[in-house]
Design a protein around this motif. Structure first.
Motif, mmCIF file in Angstrom:
data_model
loop_
_atom_site.group_PDB
_atom_site.id
_atom_site.type_symbol
_atom_site.label_atom_id
_atom_site.label_comp_id
_atom_site.label_asym_id
_atom_site.label_seq_id
_atom_site.Cartn_x
_atom_site.Cartn_y
_atom_site.Cartn_z
ATOM 1 N N ALA A 804 0.841 -1.200 0.000
ATOM 2 C CA ALA A 804 0.000 0.000 0.000
ATOM 3 C C ALA A 804 0.876 1.250 0.000
ATOM 4 O O ALA A 804 0.576 2.226 -0.715
ATOM 5 N N ARG A 805 1.943 1.254 0.791
ATOM 6 C CA ARG A 805 2.856 2.406 0.792
ATOM 7 C C ARG A 805 3.550 2.585 -0.563
ATOM 8 O O ARG A 805 3.887 3.701 -0.946
ATOM 9 N N PHE A 806 3.752 1.482 -1.271
ATOM 10 C CA PHE A 806 4.310 1.578 -2.631
ATOM 11 C C PHE A 806 3.253 2.023 -3.643
ATOM 12 O O PHE A 806 3.548 2.176 -4.834
ATOM 13 N N LYS A 807 2.010 2.198 -3.171
ATOM 14 C CA LYS A 807 0.879 2.655 -3.988
ATOM 15 C C LYS A 807 0.550 1.692 -5.129
ATOM 16 O O LYS A 807 0.135 2.103 -6.210
ATOM 17 N N ASP A 808 0.750 0.402 -4.861
ATOM 18 C CA ASP A 808 0.401 -0.637 -5.821
ATOM 19 C C ASP A 808 -0.814 -1.375 -5.275
ATOM 20 O O ASP A 808 -0.697 -2.356 -4.552
ATOM 21 N N GLY A 809 -2.003 -0.879 -5.629
ATOM 22 C CA GLY A 809 -3.223 -1.424 -5.063
ATOM 23 C C GLY A 809 -3.474 -2.862 -5.434
ATOM 24 O O GLY A 809 -3.945 -3.653 -4.604
ATOM 25 N N ASP A 810 -3.175 -3.233 -6.668
ATOM 26 C CA ASP A 810 -3.439 -4.604 -7.093
ATOM 27 C C ASP A 810 -2.535 -5.592 -6.373
ATOM 28 O O ASP A 810 -2.973 -6.685 -5.994
ATOM 29 N N HIS A 811 -1.271 -5.221 -6.174
ATOM 30 C CA HIS A 811 -0.375 -6.113 -5.440
ATOM 31 C C HIS A 811 -0.770 -6.153 -3.963
ATOM 32 O O HIS A 811 -0.691 -7.194 -3.312
ATOM 33 N N THR A 812 -1.214 -5.037 -3.434
ATOM 34 C CA THR A 812 -1.710 -5.006 -2.056
ATOM 35 C C THR A 812 -2.851 -5.995 -1.887
ATOM 36 O O THR A 812 -2.890 -6.769 -0.921
ATOM 37 N N LEU A 813 -3.773 -5.989 -2.822
ATOM 38 C CA LEU A 813 -4.928 -6.876 -2.727
ATOM 39 C C LEU A 813 -4.532 -8.333 -2.937
ATOM 40 O O LEU A 813 -5.130 -9.238 -2.342
ATOM 41 N N LEU A 814 -3.521 -8.579 -3.759
ATOM 42 C CA LEU A 814 -3.023 -9.943 -3.941
ATOM 43 C C LEU A 814 -2.522 -10.511 -2.611
ATOM 44 O O LEU A 814 -2.830 -11.651 -2.248
ATOM 45 N N ILE A 815 -1.766 -9.700 -1.867
ATOM 46 C CA ILE A 815 -1.269 -10.160 -0.566
ATOM 47 C C ILE A 815 -2.429 -10.325 0.414
ATOM 48 O O ILE A 815 -2.458 -11.273 1.207
ATOM 49 N N ALA A 816 -3.409 -9.408 0.348
ATOM 50 C CA ALA A 816 -4.581 -9.533 1.223
ATOM 51 C C ALA A 816 -5.338 -10.825 0.930
ATOM 52 O O ALA A 816 -5.857 -11.479 1.850
ATOM 53 N N LYS A 817 -5.406 -11.208 -0.329
ATOM 54 C CA LYS A 817 -6.055 -12.476 -0.685
ATOM 55 C C LYS A 817 -5.303 -13.648 -0.064
ATOM 56 O O LYS A 817 -5.910 -14.594 0.448
ATOM 57 N N ASN A 818 -3.970 -13.602 -0.103
ATOM 58 C CA ASN A 818 -3.177 -14.655 0.537
ATOM 59 C C ASN A 818 -3.413 -14.671 2.046
ATOM 60 O O ASN A 818 -3.463 -15.729 2.672
ATOM 61 N N LEU A 819 -3.547 -13.494 2.621
ATOM 62 C CA LEU A 819 -3.796 -13.384 4.055
ATOM 63 C C LEU A 819 -5.129 -14.017 4.434
ATOM 64 O O LEU A 819 -5.281 -14.549 5.541
ATOM 65 N N LEU A 820 -6.092 -13.998 3.527
ATOM 66 C CA LEU A 820 -7.419 -14.552 3.776
ATOM 67 C C LEU A 820 -7.582 -15.967 3.231
ATOM 68 O O LEU A 820 -8.696 -16.471 3.157
ATOM 69 N N SER A 821 -6.484 -16.603 2.857
ATOM 70 C CA SER A 821 -6.576 -17.975 2.368
ATOM 71 C C SER A 821 -6.844 -18.923 3.532
ATOM 72 O O SER A 821 -6.489 -18.634 4.675
ATOM 73 N N PRO A 822 -7.473 -20.074 3.277
ATOM 74 C CA PRO A 822 -7.813 -20.994 4.376
ATOM 75 C C PRO A 822 -6.573 -21.656 4.959
ATOM 76 O O PRO A 822 -5.851 -22.371 4.268
ATOM 77 N N ALA A 823 -6.322 -21.427 6.232
ATOM 78 C CA ALA A 823 -5.117 -21.962 6.879
ATOM 79 C C ALA A 823 -5.142 -23.478 6.964
ATOM 80 O O ALA A 823 -4.094 -24.122 6.938
ATOM 81 N N GLU A 824 -6.346 -24.057 7.083
ATOM 82 C CA GLU A 824 -6.433 -25.513 7.234
ATOM 83 C C GLU A 824 -5.912 -26.256 6.022
ATOM 84 O O GLU A 824 -5.489 -27.407 6.131
ATOM 85 N N THR A 825 -5.918 -25.609 4.848
ATOM 86 C CA THR A 825 -5.425 -26.272 3.641
ATOM 87 C C THR A 825 -4.048 -25.786 3.236
ATOM 88 O O THR A 825 -3.534 -26.168 2.206
ATOM 89 N N GLY A 826 -3.438 -24.913 4.059
ATOM 90 C CA GLY A 826 -2.101 -24.422 3.764
ATOM 91 C C GLY A 826 -1.068 -25.515 3.984
ATOM 92 O O GLY A 826 -1.287 -26.505 4.671
ATOM 93 N N THR A 827 0.085 -25.345 3.366
ATOM 94 C CA THR A 827 1.160 -26.314 3.514
ATOM 95 C C THR A 827 2.413 -25.595 3.967
ATOM 96 O O THR A 827 2.699 -24.483 3.550
ATOM 97 N N GLY A 828 3.169 -26.263 4.837
ATOM 98 C CA GLY A 828 4.450 -25.715 5.265
ATOM 99 C C GLY A 828 4.316 -24.827 6.482
ATOM 100 O O GLY A 828 3.269 -24.246 6.762
ATOM 101 N N SER A 829 5.423 -24.713 7.213
ATOM 102 C CA SER A 829 5.411 -23.959 8.462
ATOM 103 C C SER A 829 5.342 -22.463 8.244
ATOM 104 O O SER A 829 5.054 -21.717 9.162
ATOM 105 N N GLU A 830 5.627 -21.990 7.036
ATOM 106 C CA GLU A 830 5.654 -20.559 6.776
ATOM 107 C C GLU A 830 4.409 -20.083 6.045
ATOM 108 O O GLU A 830 4.379 -18.988 5.514
ATOM 109 N N ARG A 831 3.359 -20.905 5.994
ATOM 110 C CA ARG A 831 2.149 -20.547 5.263
ATOM 111 C C ARG A 831 1.109 -19.983 6.222
ATOM 112 O O ARG A 831 0.673 -20.653 7.144
#
Length: 945
Positions: A804-831
Motif C-alpha cells: 500500500a505504501r508503494f501505492k500498488d493497489g493490485d499487489h496489495t490486494l493480492l497479498i490480502a487475498k493470501n492473508l485470507l486464504s484458508p489456513a487448514e489447507t495451507g502447507t508448510g510452516s511458513e504458510r
C-alpha cells in the motif's frame, strides 16, 4: 489528566463528533456477521468475545456447549529482576569480536554472559539431577510389568501431547506400539524414523535400547540391529522426558515419512508403518520447574453446559454479530426451538450467557466449571453460585471465578461440582473472574473479593438491562466507523465456505468484514484499564501457548495497534501506553546493567512482569530497538489526535528512549558512521553490528522526539544533540542486487524469502524511506519482490501495508487475498492464512495478522504520513466502488469518502482540532484552513460543495 482519563474523554468526543453526514446506505444494513451451520469442532472454529479483561471462546455445541475463558492477568511467573548485573563488562568484547568478523565467538560470549536472568536458574540443575535419578530407577522391563495403566493417545501431535489430551503435562512418560517385520527383511538391520521428540527419548525395540537423543530440532532415526528383531510383530517402546512446555512425539515438518521402519540404507518410501494405536503411561509428572526467561499467558477455565436428551438438532445456526458483539446459537430439537446469546460486558465485568426456549419448562441442563490447571477446585458459594479457584504451577498468581445462575421458574440445585437446572423457562448465567495481580510489582489483590464484587454489580438486573448496558458501551467504540466495498451473493454463505471460495471480485464484502472484525477484536481485548493485547489478544486455551503468548516487541505487539488510530479506536491504545510506561521503568535497570547507559531499553519480548532483558538466544535475543519502536506509537497517537496534554505526559518516555541511543551508538571503524552494535535484524542473520532496521528506527525516534520537544517548547539543546547524532547514523544503502541492504555489509541473498522484512521498516510503519527518496523506495520494493508474496500470517499483513505504501493497489490486494486464504489447507510452516473463525494463522494462531491486515486495507484508501492526506493512493482495480466513514488521518482529521469506477466521487472532512488540511488526489492538491469541529464537503475534483 491521566492517560486513561484522556483516552476515555477522547472516545466520548469521537463518538459525538465522528458521525459525518455522508452515509453508507448499503453498509449500514450490511450483515456484519460470522456465521456457521454447525458447532465448533476445535478452538479455532469457536467465536471470540471479550471485554478487555475477560475473553471467551464460544463453541455452540448442542448436547454439550463449551465456553473457554481467560482473564487478562493470569500468567505464570512473578515479580523479579530480569536483567543480569555485570553484563555491561562484556559489551566491549562482544562489539570487538563483531568488528573482527567473529560472529560465532561473539554469540558464544553473549550467550554465556549477556543474556537475562532466568527464573529458577539458580536451583534447577541440582533439582534436575535428583529427579533424573528418580525416574531412571524405572527401566523398560519395569515399565512394561503388570500394574501400570496404559491409555490410548494420538501420535504424532505437531503442537505436542497437550493438543491431544495431555494439557499441562511435563515429566517422564512411556509410549509403546508395534510394527511387523516382513520375512524378506529377516537378518537385516532396519531404520526407524520417529521425527522430532520433546525433549529426551530413550528408544527400545523388544527390550533392547537402540537410541537416545535430546533436543526438539533433532530428527530421530535409529538403527535397529538385526539381532534385536524377529519376523512378525515387534514391540517399540519410547521413554520421553519432557521438562517444560510442550512434550511428546511431534513428528517433523518435512515430506519424508515418519513413524515408519525400513531397511538400513534403503529408501524411506519403502517402509512398514508403525501401528498407529499408540499407548502411554505417565511415570512421573512432577519435574522441577524449568528455568524460563519470561512468563506465559495462561487459560483460566471452561464452562460446560450439558443438555440431557438433546436429540438430533435441525435448523442449526451459529453466529457472531459484530454490530452488537453478541454470539448466538439457535436450533430446533424434539419440537422445541432453543436460542442462546453470549456477550462479554465491560460495564458488568462479566461474560453473560442467556438461554431461552419457545416451550415453557423446556430448559434442563447442568453447568460445570473446569480448568486445565492441576491446582484447581470448585465449590458451592450459595444456592445460585458455583466458584472455581486456580493456582498457576510455575508462578505466584491465583485466580477465582464465580458462575451465577438466574432462572425463570424451574428448579436450581448447586453442589460443589455443578449447577443443575430442571424445567426452567429462561436462564441467565453470569461469569466473573479475577486474579491476585495488582500490578507488575504487586500480587496482593484478593481474587475472591474481586470476583464477588463483579457479580454484585449485575445482581438483580434483568437480562434485557444487562444487554442494553453492554450495547451502549460497546457501540460507543464500534459505530464510529463503517466501510462498504461492494456486495455479492456470497455474503449469505457460512463464513468457512466464504473463506474457501474467497476472491476480491467474488466477495468484496469479506474484506469489509475482515476490517471490522479486526476492530471488533481490538475493542474486545484492549479496553482502557485492561492489559495490552498479547500475541493472542486475550484468548488462549493452552498452558503452553506458542511463544508464551507474550508481547513480542520486534513487530508483533506494535502490529496489534497499527489499526487503532486510523480505524477510529484511539481509546483502545491506553493499555499499550501503560505497558510502555511500565516497561520504561523496568527498562532503566536493563540499560544500566547491560549497557551502562542512561534511559531505558527493551529487547524483543516482554511479559506481564515487564521483563526487558535479552532472552532465548544471543543470535536473535539481543535486539535493542524495542523501546524506540514502541515510542513511535506515542508520536503517532499525538499526530492523529493532536492531544498535547497526552504528549506532555508521554514525552519523558520518548526522551529516555532517545537518551539511551545517544549513549549506546558507536563509531564504525570502517565507515566512520554511528552504528547500533550488538544487535540483529530480527530473527534473521544472527548477532551483528549495524543492522539497517535499527538505524531506521533510531533515526525515526530522534526525529519524533525532537518534534515532540518542539511542540512542547522544551529541550532545545537535546534537540541539537539528536539532530547531530542522526546525521552521523549509518544511512540506508542500495546493494549489488538493486536491493535495500538488510545489513551494514552488502550480503543479502535474493533467493531469501524470510518472513521478517525488517529492513523495510523505514517504508512502513516508519517514514525513513518515502516518495521523496525514490531510489531508496525502488530498492526497498526490489527487496520485497525478492521476499515473495507468501509468508506467515503477520508477515503477509506487513506486506499488505508495504505494498500500500508503494501505492500498488493490485499487489496489495493480492497479498490480502493470501492473508485470507484458508489456513487448514495451507502447507508448510511458513504458510499463513485464516482459520474458520477468521483468526490469523502464523501458524498457529497469532492475532497480529488480523490487526495488521485491517490496518493495511485502510492504508489503501488514505495515507497521511507525509504531511498531507493522500486519497485512494492504492485503490485496487478489483474494488472500483466503495464507501467509508470514520477513517482517521494525522492532523486530527476524520474522513468519509465515496468512489465509483475507481474515481473519487465525494469527500467529507471533519476537523477535530482545527489547522491546515492538505489534500492530494492524483495530480490534484488542495489546502484547507479548517476550524475545530467543522465539516468540509468536497466533490471528486476536490472542489467545495
Amino acid at each position: 489528566m491521566t492517560i486513561i482519563n484522556s483516552m476515555i474523554n477522547l472516545r466520548f468526543v469521537l463518538s459525538i463528533t465522528g458521525l459525518l453526514c455522508l452515509t453508507l446506505g448499503t453498509s449500514e444494513a450490511q450483515q456484519l456477521k460470522l456465521q456457521y451451520n454447525q458447532p465448533a469442532e476445535k478452538w479455532t472454529d469457536a467465536l471470540p468475545i471479550g471485554n478487555g479483561k475477560l475473553g471467551g471462546m464460544m463453541f455452540g455445541g448442542v448436547a454439550e456447549d463449551r465456553i473457554q475463558f481467560n482473564e487478562a492477568t493470569l500468567w505464570t511467573g512473578r515479580p523479579r529482576t530480569y536483567y543480569r548485573e555485570g553484563a555491561a563488562q562484556y559489551l566491549g568484547p562482544i562489539r570487538q569480536l563483531l568488528a573482527e568478523g567473529k560472529q560465532a565467538e561473539a554469540e558464544a560470549l553473549a550467550e554465556q554472559h549477556f543474556m537475562g536472568v532466568k527464573d529458577h536458574e539458580g536451583e534447577y540443575e541440582t533439582q534436575k539431577t535428583a529427579w533424573l535419578q528418580k525416574v531412571s530407577a524405572v527401566n523398560v522391563t519395569a515399565a512394561l510389568a503388570p500394574g501400570h495403566t496404559w491409555q490410548n493417545l494420538a501420535v504424532s501431535a505437531l503442537n505436542g501431547w497437550e493438543s491431544v489430551g495431555l494439557e499441562g503435562l511435563d515429566g517422564a512418560v512411556w509410549f509403546k506400539t508395534s510394527f511387523d517385520v516382513p520375512q524378506a527383511w529377516a537378518g537385516k538391520n532396519l531404520t526407524v524414523a520417529l521425527g522430532r521428540i520433546r525433549d529426551v527419548d530413550y528408544t527400545y525395540v523388544n527390550g533392547t535400547q537402540i537410541g537416545t537423543d535430546e533436543g526438539i530440532s533433532k530428527k530421530r532415526r535409529y538403527t535397529i540391529p538385526a539381532a534385536a528383531l524377529h519376523a512378525g510383530k515387534n514391540q517399540l517402546v519410547i521413554k520421553v522426558l519432557n521438562f517444560y512446555d510442550k512434550g511428546g512425539l511431534i513428528g517433523v515438518k518435512e515430506k519424508q515419512p515418519v513413524f515408519v521402519v525400513y531397511p538400513e540404507g534403503g529408501s524411506p518410501e519403502t517402509n512398514v508403518p508403525l501401528d498407529p494405536a499408540w499407548q502411554y503411561w505417565i511415570q512421573d509428572d512432577q519435574p522441577p520447574l524449568f528455568p524460563s526467561y519470561e512468563a506465559s499467558y495462561q487459560p483460566f477455565g471452561d464452562v460446560y453446559l450439558q443438555f440431557p436428551q438433546a436429540g438430533t438438532p435441525t435448523k442449526y445456526h451459529r453466529e457472531l454479530d459484530l454490530n452488537e458483539a453478541i454470539t448466538r446459537v439457535s436450533y430446533a430439537s424434539n419440537g422445541v426451538n432453543f436460542t442462546r446469546e453470549y456477550f462479554a460486558s465491560a460495564p458488568g465485568q462479566a461474560i453473560i450467557c442467556h438461554l431461552t426456549a419457545d416451550k415453557k419448562g423446556a430448559l434442563n441442563l447442568a453447568a460445570l466449571l473446569k480448568s486445565p490447571h492441576k491446582q484447581m477446585t470448585t465449590r458451592r458459594v450459595d444456592d445460585h453460585t458455583l466458584a472455581l479457584s486456580v493456582q498457576v504451577r510455575d508462578g505466584v498468581l491465583r485466580g477465582v471465578s464465580y458462575l451465577r445462575v438466574d432462572a425463570k421458574r424451574g428448579k436450581v440445585t448447586v453442589t460443589n461440582d455443578q449447577i443443575k437446572l430442571e424445567n426452567a423457562d429462561e436462564v441467565t448465567f453470569t461469569l466473573t473472574a479475577a486474579t491476585s495481580f495488582k500490578n507488575y510489582k504487586d500480587v496482593s489483590a484478593d481474587p475472591e473479593k474481586l470476583a464477588a464484587q463483579a457479580q454484585a454489580s449485575s445482581k438483580g438486573k434483568k437480562y434485557d438491562a444487562l444487554k442494553a448496558e453492554h450495547l451502549r458501551e460497546y457501540q460507543g467504540y464500534f459505530k464510529s466507523f463503517a466501510v462498504d466495498l461492494g456486495h455479492s451473493a456470497n455474503e449469505n454463505l457460512p463464513t468457512d465456505e466464504r473463506i474457501q471460495r474467497f476472491s476480491p471480485n467474488a466477495d468484496p464484502a469479506l474484506l469489509a468484514l475482515y476490517i471490522q472484525y479486526g476492530r471488533y477484536l481490538l475493542i474486545s481485548c484492549s479496553r482502557p484499564g485492561a492489559q495490552a493485547a498479547n500475541l493472542q489478544g486475550i484468548w488462549n486455551e493452552s498452558l503452553t501457548p506458542s511463544w508464551g503468548s507474550k508481547y513480542t516487541t520486534n513487530i508483533n505487539l506494535q502490529m496489534n495497534y497499527w489499526p487503532a488510530e486510523a480505524l477510529n479506536l484511539s481509546a483502545c491504545t491506553e493499555p499499550l501506553f501503560r505497558l510502555i510506561d511500565e516497561a520504561a521503568e523496568a527498562g532503566k535497570g536493563t540499560a544500566k546493567a547491560h549497557y551502562n547507559a542512561p534511559g531505558w531499553v527493551l529487547h524483543h519480548n516482554t511479559d506481564l512482569w515487564r521483563g526487558t532483558a535479552p532472552i532465548n538466544a544471543s543470535n536473535h535475543g539481543i535486539w535493542v530497538t524495542g523501546a524506540a519502536w514502541l515510542t513511535q506509537h506515542i508520536w503517532e497517537h499525538y499526530q492523529f489526535t493532536q492531544d498535547k496534554e497526552f504528549l506532555r505526559q508521554q514525552y519523558p518516555v520518548m526522551k529516555e528512549a532517545a537518551s539511551f541511543f545517544v549513549n549506546f551508538l558507536v563509531k564504525d571503524p570502517k565507515t566512520g558512521w554511528l552504528i547500533s552494535t550488538p544487535s540483529n535484524s530480527p530473527e534473521h542473520g544472527g548477532l551483528v553490528a549495524g543492522p539497517t532496521m535499527d538505524h531506521q528506527i533510531i533515526r525515526e525516534l530522534f526525529k519524533n522526539c525532537s518534534a515532540a520537544a518542539q511542540v512542547l517548547g522544551t529541550d532545545a539543546d537535546f534537540r541539537k544533540t539528536l539532530a547531530e547524532k542522526a546525521s552521523q547514523l549509518a544511512p540506508n544503502q542500495i546493494g549489488k542486487h538493486g536491493q535495500l541492504q538488510e545489513w551494514l555489509e552488502d550480503k543479502d541473498d535474493p533467493t531469501d524469502t524470510h518472513r521478517h522484512v525488517s529492513h523495510l521498516w523505514g517504508v512502513f510503519p516508519g517514514t525513513d524511506i518515502t516518495w521523496a527518496t525514490p531510489d531508496l523506495l525502488k530498492a526497498a520494493k526490489q527487496s520485497l519482490l525478492y521476499r515473495g508474496d507468501e509468508g506467515t500470517g503477520w508477515s503477509l499483513a506487513w506486506k499488505v501495508n508495504l505494498w500500500a505504501r508503494f501505492k500498488d493497489g493490485d499487489h496489495t490486494l493480492l497479498i490480502a487475498k493470501n492473508l485470507l486464504s484458508p489456513a487448514e489447507t495451507g502447507t508448510g510452516s511458513e504458510r499463513g492464512g485464516v482459520y474458520h473463525n477468521l483468526f490469523d494463522a502464523h501458524p498457529p494462531f497469532q492475532i497480529d495478522g488480523n490487526f495488521g491486515g485491517a490496518a493495511g486495507l485502510a492504508e489503501m484508501l488514505v495515507q497521511s504520513q507525509a504531511g498531507y492526506l493522500d486519497l485512494l493512493p492504492a485503490l485496487p482495480t478489483a474494488l472500483p466502488t466503495g464507501e467509508i466513514r470514520g477513517l482517521c488521518a494525522r492532523g486530527g482529521f476524520e474522513l468519509a469518502m465515496k468512489w465509483q469506477q475507481g474515481k473519487l466521487q465525494q469527500l467529507e472532512i471533519l476537523s477535530k482540532t482545527g489547522g491546515t488540511c492538505v489534500l492530494h488526489y492524483g495530480t490534484k492538491e488542495v489546502s484547507l484552513a479548517t476550524q475545530k469541529g467543522k465539516t468540509y464537503r468536497l466533490n471528486g475534483d476536490l472542489k467545495s460543495l
